[in-house]
Design a protein around this motif. Structure first.
Motif, PDB file in Angstrom:
ATOM      1  N   ILE A   1       0.629  -1.339   0.349  1.00 31.10           N
ATOM      2  CA  ILE A   1      -0.448  -0.001   0.107  1.00 31.10           C
ATOM      3  C   ILE A   1       0.699   1.002   0.052  1.00 31.10           C
ATOM      4  CG2 ILE A   1      -1.799  -1.148   0.786  1.00 31.10           C
ATOM      5  CD1 ILE A   1      -1.147   0.650   3.565  1.00 31.10           C
ATOM      6  N   LEU A   2       0.100   2.223  -1.026  1.00 29.65           N
ATOM      7  CA  LEU A   2       0.625   3.756  -0.292  1.00 29.65           C
ATOM      8  C   LEU A   2      -0.279   4.256   0.825  1.00 29.65           C
ATOM      9  CD1 LEU A   2       1.506   4.854  -4.085  1.00 29.65           C
ATOM     10  CD2 LEU A   2       3.372   3.268  -2.848  1.00 29.65           C
ATOM     11  N   VAL A   3       1.034   5.053   1.346  1.00 33.50           N
ATOM     12  CA  VAL A   3      -0.388   6.013   2.422  1.00 33.50           C
ATOM     13  C   VAL A   3       0.306   7.712   2.116  1.00 33.50           C
ATOM     14  CG1 VAL A   3      -0.745   7.048   4.578  1.00 33.50           C
ATOM     15  CG2 VAL A   3       0.276   4.038   4.023  1.00 33.50           C
ATOM     16  N   TYR A   4      -0.324   8.158   1.586  1.00 35.96           N
ATOM     17  CA  TYR A   4      -0.404   9.900   1.530  1.00 35.96           C
ATOM     18  C   TYR A   4      -0.196  10.930   2.657  1.00 35.96           C
ATOM     19  CZ  TYR A   4      -0.086  14.342  -0.709  1.00 35.96           C
ATOM     20  OH  TYR A   4       0.940  15.758  -0.787  1.00 35.96           O
ATOM     21  N   THR A   5       0.378  11.619   3.214  1.00 37.44           N
ATOM     22  CA  THR A   5       0.427  12.119   4.144  1.00 37.44           C
ATOM     23  C   THR A   5       0.977  13.674   4.158  1.00 37.44           C
ATOM     24  OG1 THR A   5      -0.300  12.710   6.210  1.00 37.44           O
ATOM     25  CG2 THR A   5       2.037  11.684   5.765  1.00 37.44           C
ATOM     26  N   THR A   6       0.904  14.704   5.024  1.00 39.15           N
ATOM     27  CA  THR A   6       1.515  16.356   4.942  1.00 39.15           C
ATOM     28  C   THR A   6       2.105  16.274   6.080  1.00 39.15           C
ATOM     29  OG1 THR A   6      -0.879  17.391   4.948  1.00 39.15           O
ATOM     30  CG2 THR A   6       0.187  16.606   2.904  1.00 39.15           C
ATOM     31  N   PHE A   7       3.206  16.777   6.075  1.00 40.05           N
ATOM     32  CA  PHE A   7       3.225  17.910   7.211  1.00 40.05           C
ATOM     33  C   PHE A   7       3.656  19.294   7.124  1.00 40.05           C
ATOM     34  CE2 PHE A   7       5.011  13.410   6.800  1.00 40.05           C
ATOM     35  CZ  PHE A   7       4.985  13.108   8.229  1.00 40.05           C
TER      36      PHE A   7
ATOM     37  N   GLU B   1      13.353   3.656  10.389  1.00 38.39           N
ATOM     38  CA  GLU B   1      13.890   2.918  11.248  1.00 38.39           C
ATOM     39  C   GLU B   1      13.464   1.672  12.541  1.00 38.39           C
ATOM     40  OE1 GLU B   1      15.385   5.958  14.063  1.00 38.39           O
ATOM     41  OE2 GLU B   1      17.055   6.663  12.331  1.00 38.39           O
ATOM     42  N   ARG B   2      11.771   1.782  12.917  1.00 36.98           N
ATOM     43  CA  ARG B   2      10.789   0.814  13.381  1.00 36.98           C
ATOM     44  C   ARG B   2      10.419   0.004  12.495  1.00 36.98           C
ATOM     45  NH1 ARG B   2       9.881   6.149  15.755  1.00 36.98           N
ATOM     46  NH2 ARG B   2       7.814   5.659  14.751  1.00 36.98           N
ATOM     47  N   GLY B   3      10.488  -0.173  10.971  1.00 38.30           N
ATOM     48  CA  GLY B   3      10.145  -1.082  10.369  1.00 38.30           C
ATOM     49  C   GLY B   3       9.125  -1.213  10.152  1.00 38.30           C
ATOM     50  N   ILE B   4       7.940   0.276  10.193  1.00 35.49           N
ATOM     51  CA  ILE B   4       6.819   0.509   9.960  1.00 35.49           C
ATOM     52  C   ILE B   4       6.910   0.860   8.655  1.00 35.49           C
ATOM     53  CG2 ILE B   4       4.506   1.890  10.373  1.00 35.49           C
ATOM     54  CD1 ILE B   4       5.961   1.788  13.296  1.00 35.49           C
ATOM     55  N   ILE B   5       7.404   1.095   7.949  1.00 40.86           N
ATOM     56  CA  ILE B   5       7.040   1.601   6.090  1.00 40.86           C
ATOM     57  C   ILE B   5       9.067   1.458   5.828  1.00 40.86           C
ATOM     58  CG2 ILE B   5       5.942   2.865   6.576  1.00 40.86           C
ATOM     59  CD1 ILE B   5       7.939   5.258   6.145  1.00 40.86           C
ATOM     60  N   ALA B   6       8.825   0.740   4.471  1.00 45.38           N
ATOM     61  CA  ALA B   6      10.415   0.812   3.497  1.00 45.38           C
ATOM     62  C   ALA B   6      10.639   1.616   3.721  1.00 45.38           C
ATOM     63  CB  ALA B   6       9.426  -0.297   2.605  1.00 45.38           C
TER      64      ALA B   6
ATOM     65  N   GLU C   1       3.093  -2.037   3.995  1.00 40.65           N
ATOM     66  CA  GLU C   1       2.381  -3.066   3.461  1.00 40.65           C
ATOM     67  C   GLU C   1       1.185  -3.639   4.333  1.00 40.65           C
ATOM     68  OE1 GLU C   1       3.423  -6.856   4.824  1.00 40.65           O
ATOM     69  OE2 GLU C   1       5.385  -6.370   6.223  1.00 40.65           O
ATOM     70  N   VAL C   2      -0.076  -4.100   4.020  1.00 38.26           N
ATOM     71  CA  VAL C   2      -0.928  -3.799   4.538  1.00 38.26           C
ATOM     72  C   VAL C   2      -0.833  -3.743   6.023  1.00 38.26           C
ATOM     73  CG1 VAL C   2      -2.638  -5.455   4.030  1.00 38.26           C
ATOM     74  CG2 VAL C   2      -3.953  -3.951   4.321  1.00 38.26           C
ATOM     75  N   SER C   3      -0.385  -5.095   6.096  1.00 39.17           N
ATOM     76  CA  SER C   3      -0.328  -5.189   7.382  1.00 39.17           C
ATOM     77  C   SER C   3       0.125  -4.964   8.839  1.00 39.17           C
ATOM     78  CB  SER C   3      -0.012  -6.949   7.872  1.00 39.17           C
ATOM     79  OG  SER C   3       1.260  -6.002   7.542  1.00 39.17           O
ATOM     80  N   LYS C   4       0.264  -3.252   7.795  1.00 42.99           N
ATOM     81  CA  LYS C   4       0.947  -2.385   9.020  1.00 42.99           C
ATOM     82  C   LYS C   4       0.057  -0.581   9.005  1.00 42.99           C
ATOM     83  CE  LYS C   4       5.362  -4.274   9.088  1.00 42.99           C
ATOM     84  NZ  LYS C   4       6.635  -4.089  10.176  1.00 42.99           N
ATOM     85  N   TRP C   5      -0.796  -0.934   8.049  1.00 42.25           N
ATOM     86  CA  TRP C   5      -1.612  -0.139   8.011  1.00 42.25           C
ATOM     87  C   TRP C   5      -1.746   0.812   9.151  1.00 42.25           C
ATOM     88  CZ3 TRP C   5      -3.101   4.266   5.764  1.00 42.25           C
ATOM     89  CH2 TRP C   5      -4.770   5.413   6.061  1.00 42.25           C
ATOM     90  N   LYS C   6      -3.189  -0.448  10.303  1.00 45.05           N
ATOM     91  CA  LYS C   6      -3.362   0.130  11.673  1.00 45.05           C
ATOM     92  C   LYS C   6      -1.700   1.120  12.216  1.00 45.05           C
ATOM     93  CE  LYS C   6      -5.689  -1.604  15.661  1.00 45.05           C
ATOM     94  NZ  LYS C   6      -5.896  -2.521  16.203  1.00 45.05           N
TER      95      LYS C   6
ATOM     96  N   LYS D   1       9.932  -6.996   1.643  1.00 45.98           N
ATOM     97  CA  LYS D   1       9.746  -7.955   2.195  1.00 45.98           C
ATOM     98  C   LYS D   1      11.133  -7.964   3.113  1.00 45.98           C
ATOM     99  CE  LYS D   1       7.104 -11.104  -0.220  1.00 45.98           C
ATOM    100  NZ  LYS D   1       7.243 -12.531  -1.270  1.00 45.98           N
ATOM    101  N   LYS D   2      12.179  -7.878   2.803  1.00 45.18           N
ATOM    102  CA  LYS D   2      13.560  -7.741   3.282  1.00 45.18           C
ATOM    103  C   LYS D   2      13.571  -6.214   4.007  1.00 45.18           C
ATOM    104  CE  LYS D   2      15.724 -10.281  -0.899  1.00 45.18           C
ATOM    105  NZ  LYS D   2      16.534 -10.439  -2.071  1.00 45.18           N
ATOM    106  N   VAL D   3      13.042  -5.669   3.681  1.00 43.17           N
ATOM    107  CA  VAL D   3      13.317  -3.985   4.342  1.00 43.17           C
ATOM    108  C   VAL D   3      12.003  -4.206   5.295  1.00 43.17           C
ATOM    109  CG1 VAL D   3      12.489  -1.802   4.710  1.00 43.17           C
ATOM    110  CG2 VAL D   3      13.767  -2.542   2.741  1.00 43.17           C
ATOM    111  N   LEU D   4      11.051  -4.750   5.162  1.00 41.59           N
ATOM    112  CA  LEU D   4       9.780  -4.646   6.524  1.00 41.59           C
ATOM    113  C   LEU D   4      10.249  -5.979   7.741  1.00 41.59           C
ATOM    114  CD1 LEU D   4       6.711  -3.370   4.813  1.00 41.59           C
ATOM    115  CD2 LEU D   4       8.200  -2.009   5.828  1.00 41.59           C
ATOM    116  N   GLY D   5      10.521  -6.876   6.560  1.00 35.06           N
ATOM    117  CA  GLY D   5      10.777  -8.433   7.692  1.00 35.06           C
ATOM    118  C   GLY D   5      10.364  -9.103   7.719  1.00 35.06           C
TER     119      GLY D   5
END
Length: 103
Positions: free
Chosen positions: A4-10, A25-30, A60-65, A99-103
């Motif tokens: 998945i792609l997630v778009y946000t702004t800062f 660093e926490r492996g939530i996004i690649a 990945e979708v499993s990291k969305w929440k 897959k490698k990056v996110l474990g």
């Protein structure tokens, strides 16, 4: 793996980099792409024009929440944008790298 792609702004590049780097660093996004742009929006009865930084987050979708929770916790905006874009197709090599990056 379902990408998945997630778009946000800062509000600025420093905030975007700090939060996005922590997510990597926490492996939530690649990875993420940051780009400065103009925002035009209504606020208190007038139209505002400001600069902000858009972030396209790849995960990945499993990291969305977890990703939503972390952005809400860390984001300086009262109501941050959290737009999930389901990826229909992506090249196999990129998925394998994720897959490698996110474990």
């Amino acid at each position: 793996m379902e990408m998945i792609l997630v778009y946000t702004t800062f509000p600025d590049r420093e905030t975007a980099r700090r939060i996005v780097r922590g997510l990597v660093e926490r492996g939530i996004i690649a990875c993420a792409n940051l780009r400065e742009h103009e925002a035009i929006y209504p606020e208190n009865g007038e139209v505002k024009e400001t600069k902000e930084v858009g972030a396209l987050l790849k995960t990945e979708v499993s990291k969305w929440k977890e990703l939503k929770e972390e952005i809400r916790r860390l984001h300086p905006y009262k109501t941050p944008l959290l737009m999930r874009i389901d990826v229909d197709r992506v090249n196999h090599e990129y998925v394998e790298w994720m897959k490698k990056v996110l474990g």
